[in-house]
Design an enzyme around this catalytic site. Structure first.
Site, mmCIF file in Angstrom:
data_model
loop_
_atom_site.group_PDB
_atom_site.id
_atom_site.type_symbol
_atom_site.label_atom_id
_atom_site.label_comp_id
_atom_site.label_asym_id
_atom_site.label_seq_id
_atom_site.Cartn_x
_atom_site.Cartn_y
_atom_site.Cartn_z
ATOM 1 N N ASN A 7 0.875 -1.168 0.000
ATOM 2 C CA ASN A 7 0.000 0.000 0.000
ATOM 3 C C ASN A 7 0.913 1.218 0.000
ATOM 4 O O ASN A 7 1.485 1.575 1.036
ATOM 5 C CB ASN A 7 -0.895 -0.040 1.248
ATOM 6 C CG ASN A 7 -1.882 1.113 1.285
ATOM 7 O OD1 ASN A 7 -1.873 1.981 0.410
ATOM 8 N ND2 ASN A 7 -2.723 1.133 2.305
ATOM 9 N N ARG A 97 -2.763 -2.194 -3.218
ATOM 10 C CA ARG A 97 -3.998 -1.460 -2.940
ATOM 11 C C ARG A 97 -3.996 -0.212 -3.816
ATOM 12 O O ARG A 97 -3.053 0.584 -3.767
ATOM 13 C CB ARG A 97 -4.032 -1.059 -1.466
ATOM 14 C CG ARG A 97 -5.286 -0.331 -1.137
ATOM 15 C CD ARG A 97 -5.343 0.093 0.298
ATOM 16 N NE ARG A 97 -6.687 0.576 0.587
ATOM 17 C CZ ARG A 97 -7.024 1.171 1.694
ATOM 18 N NH1 ARG A 97 -6.154 1.328 2.653
ATOM 19 N NH2 ARG A 97 -8.255 1.588 1.878
ATOM 20 N N HIS A 186 -13.082 1.942 0.808
ATOM 21 C CA HIS A 186 -13.039 0.813 1.764
ATOM 22 C C HIS A 186 -13.675 -0.446 1.165
ATOM 23 O O HIS A 186 -14.118 -1.328 1.887
ATOM 24 C CB HIS A 186 -13.796 1.127 3.084
ATOM 25 C CG HIS A 186 -13.154 2.153 3.951
ATOM 26 N ND1 HIS A 186 -13.893 3.012 4.731
ATOM 27 C CD2 HIS A 186 -11.865 2.460 4.179
ATOM 28 C CE1 HIS A 186 -13.071 3.805 5.405
ATOM 29 N NE2 HIS A 186 -11.825 3.490 5.085
ATOM 30 N N GLY A 216 -13.030 3.116 11.464
ATOM 31 C CA GLY A 216 -11.619 3.217 11.847
ATOM 32 C C GLY A 216 -11.236 4.674 11.832
ATOM 33 O O GLY A 216 -12.043 5.535 12.201
ATOM 34 N N ASN A 217 -10.012 4.957 11.416
ATOM 35 C CA ASN A 217 -9.633 6.353 11.257
ATOM 36 C C ASN A 217 -10.523 7.006 10.214
ATOM 37 O O ASN A 217 -11.046 8.096 10.414
ATOM 38 C CB ASN A 217 -8.176 6.402 10.805
ATOM 39 C CG ASN A 217 -7.400 7.315 11.675
ATOM 40 O OD1 ASN A 217 -7.960 8.180 12.354
ATOM 41 N ND2 ASN A 217 -6.096 7.146 11.666
ATOM 42 N N GLY A 218 -10.702 6.287 9.098
ATOM 43 C CA GLY A 218 -11.741 6.649 8.144
ATOM 44 C C GLY A 218 -12.952 5.778 8.452
ATOM 45 O O GLY A 218 -12.793 4.664 8.929
ATOM 46 N N ARG A 247 -12.436 13.915 9.455
ATOM 47 C CA ARG A 247 -13.279 14.336 8.317
ATOM 48 C C ARG A 247 -14.692 14.645 8.785
ATOM 49 O O ARG A 247 -15.249 13.923 9.616
ATOM 50 C CB ARG A 247 -13.349 13.242 7.251
ATOM 51 C CG ARG A 247 -12.052 12.992 6.503
ATOM 52 C CD ARG A 247 -12.322 12.089 5.299
ATOM 53 N NE ARG A 247 -11.096 11.648 4.673
ATOM 54 C CZ ARG A 247 -10.705 10.371 4.591
ATOM 55 N NH1 ARG A 247 -11.459 9.404 5.091
ATOM 56 N NH2 ARG A 247 -9.583 10.058 4.009
ATOM 57 N N ASP A 288 -8.658 10.406 18.122
ATOM 58 C CA ASP A 288 -8.606 8.988 18.483
ATOM 59 C C ASP A 288 -9.797 8.667 19.394
ATOM 60 O O ASP A 288 -9.984 9.302 20.439
ATOM 61 C CB ASP A 288 -7.290 8.684 19.204
ATOM 62 C CG ASP A 288 -7.080 7.192 19.369
ATOM 63 O OD1 ASP A 288 -7.971 6.521 19.944
ATOM 64 O OD2 ASP A 288 -6.037 6.682 18.936
ATOM 65 N N MET A 289 -10.589 7.672 18.972
ATOM 66 C CA MET A 289 -11.821 7.351 19.706
ATOM 67 C C MET A 289 -11.549 7.008 21.168
ATOM 68 O O MET A 289 -12.362 7.308 22.042
ATOM 69 C CB MET A 289 -12.565 6.215 18.992
ATOM 70 C CG MET A 289 -13.894 5.866 19.576
ATOM 71 S SD MET A 289 -15.001 7.279 19.762
ATOM 72 C CE MET A 289 -15.768 7.343 18.162
ATOM 73 N N GLY A 338 -14.848 -0.040 15.376
ATOM 74 C CA GLY A 338 -15.913 -1.057 15.317
ATOM 75 C C GLY A 338 -15.550 -2.330 16.053
ATOM 76 O O GLY A 338 -16.392 -2.937 16.726
ATOM 77 N N GLU A 339 -14.268 -2.732 15.969
ATOM 78 C CA GLU A 339 -13.851 -3.979 16.616
ATOM 79 C C GLU A 339 -13.546 -3.798 18.095
ATOM 80 O O GLU A 339 -13.698 -4.736 18.881
ATOM 81 C CB GLU A 339 -12.580 -4.521 15.926
ATOM 82 C CG GLU A 339 -12.821 -5.014 14.519
ATOM 83 C CD GLU A 339 -11.522 -5.275 13.760
ATOM 84 O OE1 GLU A 339 -10.528 -5.693 14.378
ATOM 85 O OE2 GLU A 339 -11.506 -5.058 12.532
ATOM 86 N N ASN A 340 -13.066 -2.592 18.453
ATOM 87 C CA ASN A 340 -12.506 -2.433 19.808
ATOM 88 C C ASN A 340 -13.294 -1.567 20.766
ATOM 89 O O ASN A 340 -13.073 -1.644 21.975
ATOM 90 C CB ASN A 340 -11.094 -1.837 19.704
ATOM 91 C CG ASN A 340 -10.166 -2.737 18.926
ATOM 92 O OD1 ASN A 340 -9.987 -3.896 19.272
ATOM 93 N ND2 ASN A 340 -9.590 -2.213 17.858
ATOM 94 N N GLU A 390 -7.859 -6.237 5.336
ATOM 95 C CA GLU A 390 -7.782 -5.826 3.927
ATOM 96 C C GLU A 390 -6.566 -6.442 3.244
ATOM 97 O O GLU A 390 -6.621 -6.813 2.072
ATOM 98 C CB GLU A 390 -7.711 -4.299 3.844
ATOM 99 C CG GLU A 390 -9.023 -3.653 4.231
ATOM 100 C CD GLU A 390 -8.907 -2.155 4.455
ATOM 101 O OE1 GLU A 390 -8.549 -1.762 5.589
ATOM 102 O OE2 GLU A 390 -9.177 -1.387 3.527
HETATM 103 P P1 AMP Z 1 -8.083 1.780 11.880
HETATM 104 O O1 AMP Z 1 -8.072 2.925 10.918
HETATM 105 O O2 AMP Z 1 -9.023 0.700 11.524
HETATM 106 O O3 AMP Z 1 -6.698 1.268 12.200
HETATM 107 O O4 AMP Z 1 -8.636 2.376 13.243
HETATM 108 C C1 AMP Z 1 -7.889 3.309 13.984
HETATM 109 C C2 AMP Z 1 -8.766 3.927 15.037
HETATM 110 O O5 AMP Z 1 -9.415 2.914 15.831
HETATM 111 C C3 AMP Z 1 -7.986 4.749 16.050
HETATM 112 O O6 AMP Z 1 -7.803 6.054 15.628
HETATM 113 C C4 AMP Z 1 -8.876 4.704 17.259
HETATM 114 O O7 AMP Z 1 -9.770 5.788 17.189
HETATM 115 C C5 AMP Z 1 -9.687 3.446 17.119
HETATM 116 N N1 AMP Z 1 -9.358 2.445 18.129
HETATM 117 C C6 AMP Z 1 -8.393 1.505 18.113
HETATM 118 N N2 AMP Z 1 -8.419 0.789 19.257
HETATM 119 C C7 AMP Z 1 -9.436 1.259 20.015
HETATM 120 C C8 AMP Z 1 -9.985 0.948 21.289
HETATM 121 N N3 AMP Z 1 -9.490 -0.033 22.043
HETATM 122 N N4 AMP Z 1 -11.022 1.673 21.714
HETATM 123 C C9 AMP Z 1 -11.519 2.681 20.973
HETATM 124 N N5 AMP Z 1 -11.068 3.011 19.765
HETATM 125 C C10 AMP Z 1 -10.032 2.321 19.294
#
Ligand code: AMP
Length: 407
Positions: A7, A97, A186, A216-218, A247, A288-289, A338-340, A390
């Site tokens: 990528n 990608r 995505h 995720g970030n996006g 965004r 960051d969430m 979504g996962e975490n 991905e």
């Molecule tokens: P991704 O782009 O899929 O790698 O997602 C990154 C984003 O996932 C980060 O900026 C966080 O906001 C969020 N993230 C990752 N781990 C956690 C967690 N344990 N709890 C809440 N948000 C998370």
């Protein structure tokens, strides 16, 4: 089969080398990130996962172009201590990608001169990604001349959207002349999640319907009807749709000239601010969430507002996509948030009980990295948490192309 997944960004190259048979039989051999290409000091973070204990190597050196970056990647992959292969010819295929191929391809393709022309042809509709994606292909061709190069497009999965979903209600020649339409992004992740959902439910993909939430970030959502994309939230660029880390997502376009008039910024600067200074960061200062949830829990009202706006936008799209996808099997959360983030999932599902969306708080908070369901017992609509991958999807599609099952 050993597949290298690449990528390439404007100043970076992300890579994973995998040995794989199928979706259930894959081994990550090595992975890494080359960053700050073109800056005075570039950096490579390389991780080795096979042939000895897991180890991490960090190097810093000037990397004027992607050529030098890829040269270091090949050197690391073939290094007797840090590497996992003896020479580059062991790599049997390279999967790239690539952001946008417009309406030209609706599936993964082996790279040839025509594919490269198409990627070039869409530079204007993917200005930050298509040029470095093409550069990544050309550099990989140099270092892996024996290996087929395969392009996996972020837009391809969304090509099944009907015109009523992908056309904007604007002068029609903006579409025919300038190719302005919703492309969606995505796609590789949404496709992987559709397949994983079908497998989890034990149903054929062409009988599986879901709303996929890649947060995720996006962030984007896809309405997937009988295994095919019916609609998605991102648009001609990834800016449309959900509220993301930085965004804005959906916004009245007339806001742009208004803010230009108020601030003296030009259109490009406003769009840049909508991409990089908006979303969660725009409302509460952090993107960051984890930090947003922590701040909101500590009584920070702005962070709570950011979380509310983030969840509310998703709720509105869930409502819309329930109308688009009859006979929905599952609502599926994936990607970093979504996962975490159990808190984000709870916030999103709260108040949607009248739509049949009933989250079980205990299952939702149980820590796990495995595919799982988190709805209340006995409720027909499943709420799933499925890890996306991905890179694995790119590697699998690359292998399929090489074996002639596809394209
Ligand atoms: P991704 O782009 O899929 O790698 O997602 C990154 C984003 O996932 C980060 O900026 C966080 O906001 C969020 N993230 C990752 N781990 C956690 C967690 N344990 N709890 C809440 N948000 C998370």
């Amino acid at each position: 089969m050993k597949i290298l997944v690449i990528n390439a960004g404007s100043s970076s190259i992300k890579y994973q080398l995998m040995e794989l048979e199928d979706v259930h039989h894959s081994t990550l051999l090595a992975a890494g990130l080359v960053e700050k290409i073109g800056e005075p000091t570039g950096r490579i973070i390389h991780r080795k996962y096979a042939g000895g204990p897991e180890s991490k190597f960090v190097e810093e050196e000037h990397l004027p172009t992607h050529h030098e970056g890829m040269s270091r990647v090949v050197a690391l992959l073939t290094d007797p201590d840090k590497g996992v292969i003896r020479n580059a010819s062991e790599v049997q295929g390279v999967g790239h990608r690539v952001l946008n191929c417009g309406e030209v391809y609706s599936d993964t393709v082996r790279v040839d001169a025509k594919v490269k022309d198409t990627i070039r042809d869409f530079f204007l509709l993917g200005p930050l990604h298509n040029p470095p994606n093409l550069m990544g292909i050309e550099v990989a061709e140099e270092f892996f001349p024996h290996a087929p190069q395969v392009a996996v497009f972020d837009t391809a999965f969304h090509q099944t959207m009907p015109p009523k979903a992908f056309l904007y209600a604007v002068p029609y020649e903006w579409y025919t002349k300038f190719r302005l339409r919703k492309y969606g992004f995505h796609g590789t992740s949404h496709k992987f999640i559709a397949q994983e959902t079908a497998e989890y439910l034990g149903k054929p993909l062409d009988q599986t319907s879901l709303i996929s939430l890649h947060l995720g970030n996006g962030c984007s959502m896809a309405a997937i009807r009988n295994g095919k994309c019916a609609d998605t939230t991102m648009g001609v660029t990834p800016l449309e749709g959900l509220v993301m880390g930085t965004r804005s997502g959906d916004i009245d376009p007339a806001a742009i000239p208004y803010i230009m008039g108020q601030t003296g910024m030009d259109a490009a600067q406003v769009v840049n601010a909508l991409n990089k200074q908006s979303g969660l960061k725009g409302i509460c200062g952090v993107n960051d969430m984890r930090e947003v949830v922590e701040a909101a829990g500590g009584g920070n009202a702005q962070a709570q507002t950011a979380l509310d706006i983030f969840a509310y936008r998703i709720q509105k799209y869930i409502g819309a996509y329930l109308a688009v996808v009859p006979g929905l099997d599952a609502l599926v959360f994936t990607a970093g948030i979504g996962e975490n983030s159990a808190s984000a999932r709870e916030h999103i599902c709260r108040g949607l009980e009248h739509l049949g969306i009933r989250l079980d708080p205990v299952k939702n908070h149980a820590p796990s990295r495995a595919p799982r369901e988190i709805q209340q017992d006995g409720v027909p609509l499943k709420i799933l948490v499925l890890p996306t991958n991905e890179e694995l999807q790119i590697a699998l599609e690359t292998k399929q192309i090489i074996e002639g099952h596809n394209g």
